[in-house]
Design an enzyme around this catalytic site. Structure first.
Site, PDB file in Angstrom:
ATOM      1  N   VAL A  62       0.838  -1.206   0.000  1.00 51.11           N
ATOM      2  CA  VAL A  62       0.000   0.000   0.000  1.00 51.11           C
ATOM      3  C   VAL A  62       0.871   1.254   0.000  1.00 51.11           C
ATOM      4  O   VAL A  62       0.585   2.227  -0.712  1.00 51.11           O
ATOM      5  CB  VAL A  62      -0.967   0.005   1.201  1.00 51.11           C
ATOM      6  CG1 VAL A  62      -1.802   1.288   1.208  1.00 51.11           C
ATOM      7  CG2 VAL A  62      -1.887  -1.205   1.156  1.00 51.11           C
ATOM      8  N   CYS A  63       1.938   1.235   0.774  1.00 49.19           N
ATOM      9  CA  CYS A  63       2.830   2.403   0.843  1.00 49.19           C
ATOM     10  C   CYS A  63       3.445   2.710  -0.519  1.00 49.19           C
ATOM     11  O   CYS A  63       3.601   3.878  -0.896  1.00 49.19           O
ATOM     12  CB  CYS A  63       3.932   2.168   1.866  1.00 49.19           C
ATOM     13  SG  CYS A  63       3.332   1.944   3.556  1.00 49.19           S
ATOM     14  N   THR A  64       3.789   1.678  -1.270  1.00 46.57           N
ATOM     15  CA  THR A  64       4.363   1.888  -2.601  1.00 46.57           C
ATOM     16  C   THR A  64       3.371   2.599  -3.508  1.00 46.57           C
ATOM     17  O   THR A  64       3.732   3.540  -4.227  1.00 46.57           O
ATOM     18  CB  THR A  64       4.790   0.544  -3.211  1.00 46.57           C
ATOM     19  OG1 THR A  64       5.778  -0.066  -2.361  1.00 46.57           O
ATOM     20  CG2 THR A  64       5.369   0.730  -4.610  1.00 46.57           C
TER      21      THR A  64
END
EC number: 1.11.1.24
Length: 218
Positions: free
Chosen positions: A45-47
């Site tokens: 998700v962070c990517t």
């Protein structure tokens, strides 16, 4: 004690980043900054989120708003991960700095800790986003759990609302977008409103007849 929230002055922390040492107040300068945390490098998700931030960087730049990321990973990890972020969204460049907080002291001071997410070193950051004004005060905060990625269109809309409210001394209604009507603050009398908004305003005809819902264009 409650953590950093709307109306609080952001701590003037100095941290290492992908762009060298950064002192938060110096970075804010006389503009606005979106200060945002992510739980960890090399995570799915962070990517997608940091790639989206890169895609929207020009939109924020047009508004005079800078981006500043932070997580508990070290600077070298951030730099290596940036290659993945840019490969995931070809054409995107992560031009904004990402700060490193390996001892997790900064995320605590910035109220960015997720109480439900931990690793071997301790608690991880939540998906927190503070919009900080030129006075170094938090104007707006979003707080998301690790499972939910942020919506950049809403972040842009929130920035537009804050900038419009600050410039014209108004408020923005639900689902507002630039170009739509804004509302006049309850503390402004009709006489004051006539002077402030010579273009005129409309008062909604409500059962209470209190005349508090007034719309105008700016």
């Amino acid at each position: 004690m409650p953590g950093l929230t709307i109306g609080d002055t952001v701590p003037n922390l100095e941290l290492d980043s992908t762009h060298g040492k950064i002192r938060i107040h110096d970075y804010v300068g006389n503009g606005y900054v979106i200060l945002f945390s992510h739980p960890g490098d090399f995570t799915p998700v962070c990517t997608t989120e940091l790639a989206a931030m890169a895609n929207y960087a020009k939109e924020f730049e047009k508004r005079g708003v800078k981006l500043l990321g932070i997580s508990c990973d070290d600077v070298q990890s951030h730099k290596e991960w940036t290659k993945d972020i840019e490969a995931y969204k070809p054409g995107s460049k992560v031009t904004y700095p990402i700060m490193a907080d390996p001892d997790r002291s900064a995320i605590k001071q910035l109220n960015m800790v997720d109480p439900d997410e931990k690793d071997a070193q301790g608690q991880l950051p939540s998906r927190t986003l503070h919009i900080v004004g030129p006075d170094k005060v938090v104007k707006l905060s979003f707080l998301y759990p690790s499972c939910t990625g942020r919506n950049m269109d809403e972040v842009v809309r929130a920035v537009d609302s804050l900038l419009t409210a600050a410039k014209h001394k108004v408020a923005t209604p639900a689902n507002w977008k630039p170009g739509e009507c804004v509302v006049i603050a309850p503390g402004v009398s009709d006489e004051e409103a006539k002077k402030m908004f010579p273009q005129g305003f409309e008062t909604a005809d409500l059962p209470s007849k209190k005349g508090y819902l007034r719309f105008t264009k700016v």
